[in-house]
Write an enzyme that holds these catalytic residues in place. Structure first.
Site, PDB file in Angstrom:
ATOM      1  N   SER A   1       0.849  -1.196   0.000  1.00 19.75           N
ATOM      2  CA  SER A   1       0.000   0.000   0.000  1.00 19.75           C
ATOM      3  C   SER A   1       0.878   1.237   0.000  1.00 19.75           C
ATOM      4  O   SER A   1       1.662   1.459   0.929  1.00 19.75           O
ATOM      5  CB  SER A   1      -0.885   0.019   1.240  1.00 19.75           C
ATOM      6  OG  SER A   1      -1.393   1.331   1.427  1.00 19.75           O
TER       7      SER A   1
ATOM      8  N   HIS B   1      -1.356  -1.380  -4.157  1.00 14.69           N
ATOM      9  CA  HIS B   1      -2.619  -1.044  -3.481  1.00 14.69           C
ATOM     10  C   HIS B   1      -2.663   0.468  -3.228  1.00 14.69           C
ATOM     11  O   HIS B   1      -1.713   1.046  -2.691  1.00 14.69           O
ATOM     12  CB  HIS B   1      -2.700  -1.816  -2.166  1.00 14.69           C
ATOM     13  CG  HIS B   1      -3.990  -1.663  -1.431  1.00 14.69           C
ATOM     14  ND1 HIS B   1      -5.137  -2.365  -1.755  1.00 14.69           N
ATOM     15  CD2 HIS B   1      -4.331  -0.884  -0.369  1.00 14.69           C
ATOM     16  CE1 HIS B   1      -6.117  -2.030  -0.927  1.00 14.69           C
ATOM     17  NE2 HIS B   1      -5.658  -1.126  -0.076  1.00 14.69           N
TER      18      HIS B   1
ATOM     19  N   ASP C   1      -4.908   3.582  -1.556  1.00 12.73           N
ATOM     20  CA  ASP C   1      -5.966   3.884  -0.591  1.00 12.73           C
ATOM     21  C   ASP C   1      -6.541   5.273  -0.831  1.00 12.73           C
ATOM     22  O   ASP C   1      -5.861   6.281  -0.649  1.00 12.73           O
ATOM     23  CB  ASP C   1      -5.396   3.791   0.827  1.00 12.73           C
ATOM     24  CG  ASP C   1      -5.132   2.351   1.232  1.00 12.73           C
ATOM     25  OD1 ASP C   1      -6.070   1.538   1.128  1.00 12.73           O
ATOM     26  OD2 ASP C   1      -3.991   2.035   1.616  1.00 12.73           O
TER      27      ASP C   1
ATOM     28  N   MET D   1      -9.255   8.030   0.291  1.00 18.78           N
ATOM     29  CA  MET D   1     -10.066   8.406   1.459  1.00 18.78           C
ATOM     30  C   MET D   1     -10.641   9.805   1.267  1.00 18.78           C
ATOM     31  O   MET D   1      -9.968  10.675   0.713  1.00 18.78           O
ATOM     32  CB  MET D   1      -9.188   8.387   2.714  1.00 18.78           C
ATOM     33  CG  MET D   1      -8.444   7.071   2.905  1.00 18.78           C
ATOM     34  SD  MET D   1      -7.529   7.053   4.460  1.00 18.78           S
ATOM     35  CE  MET D   1      -6.661   5.478   4.309  1.00 18.78           C
TER      36      MET D   1
ATOM     37  N   HIS E   1      -8.602   1.058  -3.635  1.00 18.94           N
ATOM     38  CA  HIS E   1      -9.514   0.829  -2.505  1.00 18.94           C
ATOM     39  C   HIS E   1     -10.202   2.148  -2.176  1.00 18.94           C
ATOM     40  O   HIS E   1      -9.589   3.056  -1.621  1.00 18.94           O
ATOM     41  CB  HIS E   1      -8.651   0.301  -1.345  1.00 18.94           C
ATOM     42  CG  HIS E   1      -9.375   0.116  -0.039  1.00 18.94           C
ATOM     43  ND1 HIS E   1      -8.718  -0.153   1.139  1.00 18.94           N
ATOM     44  CD2 HIS E   1     -10.701   0.157   0.277  1.00 18.94           C
ATOM     45  CE1 HIS E   1      -9.586  -0.266   2.120  1.00 18.94           C
ATOM     46  NE2 HIS E   1     -10.793  -0.077   1.635  1.00 18.94           N
TER      47      HIS E   1
ATOM     48  N   MET F   1     -12.360   4.343  -0.075  1.00 13.25           N
ATOM     49  CA  MET F   1     -12.980   4.547   1.245  1.00 13.25           C
ATOM     50  C   MET F   1     -13.691   5.891   1.193  1.00 13.25           C
ATOM     51  O   MET F   1     -13.278   6.867   1.825  1.00 13.25           O
ATOM     52  CB  MET F   1     -11.887   4.519   2.331  1.00 13.25           C
ATOM     53  CG  MET F   1     -11.363   3.128   2.614  1.00 13.25           C
ATOM     54  SD  MET F   1      -9.741   3.134   3.407  1.00 13.25           S
ATOM     55  CE  MET F   1      -8.700   3.220   1.955  1.00 13.25           C
TER      56      MET F   1
ATOM     57  N   ASP G   1      -6.550  -6.664   4.472  1.00 10.25           N
ATOM     58  CA  ASP G   1      -5.907  -5.337   4.498  1.00 10.25           C
ATOM     59  C   ASP G   1      -5.980  -4.761   5.904  1.00 10.25           C
ATOM     60  O   ASP G   1      -7.068  -4.632   6.470  1.00 10.25           O
ATOM     61  CB  ASP G   1      -6.651  -4.423   3.511  1.00 10.25           C
ATOM     62  CG  ASP G   1      -6.066  -3.018   3.408  1.00 10.25           C
ATOM     63  OD1 ASP G   1      -4.981  -2.764   3.957  1.00 10.25           O
ATOM     64  OD2 ASP G   1      -6.720  -2.175   2.757  1.00 10.25           O
TER      65      ASP G   1
HETATM   66  C1  DX5 Z   1      -6.258   1.402   5.906  1.00 13.46           C
HETATM   67  C2  DX5 Z   1      -5.853   1.105   4.478  1.00 13.46           C
HETATM   68  C3  DX5 Z   1      -4.736   0.144   4.400  1.00 13.46           C
HETATM   69  C4  DX5 Z   1      -3.448   0.628   5.010  1.00 13.46           C
HETATM   70  C5  DX5 Z   1      -2.631  -0.566   5.384  1.00 13.46           C
HETATM   71  O1  DX5 Z   1      -7.346   2.267   5.887  1.00 13.46           O
HETATM   72  O2  DX5 Z   1      -6.924   0.571   3.742  1.00 13.46           O
HETATM   73  O3  DX5 Z   1      -4.514  -0.258   3.058  1.00 13.46           O
HETATM   74  O4  DX5 Z   1      -2.697   1.432   4.164  1.00 13.46           O
HETATM   75  O5  DX5 Z   1      -1.532  -0.143   6.115  1.00 13.46           O
HETATM   76  P1  DX5 Z   1      -0.782  -1.107   7.130  1.00 13.46           P
HETATM   77  O6  DX5 Z   1      -0.294  -2.282   6.329  1.00 13.46           O
HETATM   78  O7  DX5 Z   1       0.327  -0.261   7.652  1.00 13.46           O
HETATM   79  O8  DX5 Z   1      -1.771  -1.511   8.169  1.00 13.46           O
HETATM   80 ZN    ZN Z   2      -6.485  -0.347   1.720  1.00  9.95          ZN
END
Ligand code: DX5
Ligand code: ZN
Length: 224
Positions: free
Chosen positions: A11, A36, A38, A40, A69, A71, A178
């Site tokens: 990620s 990956h 993220d 948000m 992903h 969110m 994840d």
């Molecule tokens: C959390 C994200 C994850 C995050 C994982 O909201 O969806 O993908 O980046 O990070 P680690 O591996 O550090 O928990």
């Molecule tokens: Zn994620």
């Protein structure tokens, strides 16, 4: 249907964004299978991150599949934008989609693999009746919003339930985990039935990315 190969998806939330291109090249050379990303929105989760222009920049800097992903609330507003920016796989949270079957169909129509994501408190039944319409299910093992959180082990039986449903129905659905995935937790997730492992801190926080990825892969494979 048998499980897919172990896949490690670093990620980029945990990378050095001032050197994004170099970081992507480094994890690619270190053996990452997917990237990956993220996304948000400051509403569904209490953090703000990455928009389509950055995904487009990642697309230009890496040949690996981009696993995006979302969110964000009402993610159907942005499906075409993220697929157009280069997402190969696009995940929406079940909690944000009252018309989940429509949302996953929209992702496939836009040209990407469709993924449904479940928060720790969301039961597997939230995805049960769309399992035949998706390419991937992502089980969160932290409450989303931040990297570097602790793995929530009580999510493991949910992974096992989904693995059973996927296998019993003969489906080809990737089962991803994840949040807090690291040495010491990835084996448990793999034993429960996951085949794709997102890792932020465990990869980008390591001095040697190749050793970190190889170590994770080894632990996941040995736990099968
Ligand atoms: C959390 C994200 C994850 C995050 C994982 O909201 O969806 O993908 O980046 O990070 P680690 O591996 O550090 O928990
Ligand atoms: Zn994620």
């Amino acid at each position: 249907m048998s499980r897919g190969p172990v896949r490690i998806a670093p990620s980029i939330l945990a990378c050095d964004f001032s050197r994004l291109g170099e970081e992507l090249e480094a994890v690619g050379k270190a053996g990452a299978d997917w990237i990956h990303i993220d996304v948000m929105d400051g509403h569904f989760v209490p953090n703000l991150t990455i928009g389509p222009p950055v995904v487009e920049a990642v697309r230009r800097s890496s040949d690996l599949p981009l696993d995006v992903h979302l969110m964000i609330e009402a993610p159907e507003r942005y499906v075409e934008a993220y697929v157009g920016a280069g997402a190969d796989r696009l995940g929406v949270h079940a909690e944000t989609c009252p018309h989940l079957q429509r949302s996953v169909a929209q992702i496939r129509e836009a040209g990407a693999k469709a993924c449904v994501v479940l928060n720790p408190s969301t039961p597997p039944e939230a995805v049960e009746w769309v399992l035949g319409d998706v390419d991937q299910v992502l089980v969160m093992t932290v409450n989303p919003g931040f990297g570097g959180q602790r793995f929530i082990a009580s999510c493991l039986p949910k992974i096992a339930t989904l693995r059973r449903w996927i296998d019993e129905r003969g489906l080809e659905v990737a089962l991803e985990v994840d949040g807090g995935v690291a040495a010491g937790t990835i084996g448990d997730a793999s034993r429960a039935g996951a085949d794709v492992f997102v890792a932020g801190t465990a990869v980008f926080g390591a001095d040697d990315y190749a050793a970190a990825i190889a170590g994770l892969r080894d632990e996941a494979e040995r736990a099968r």
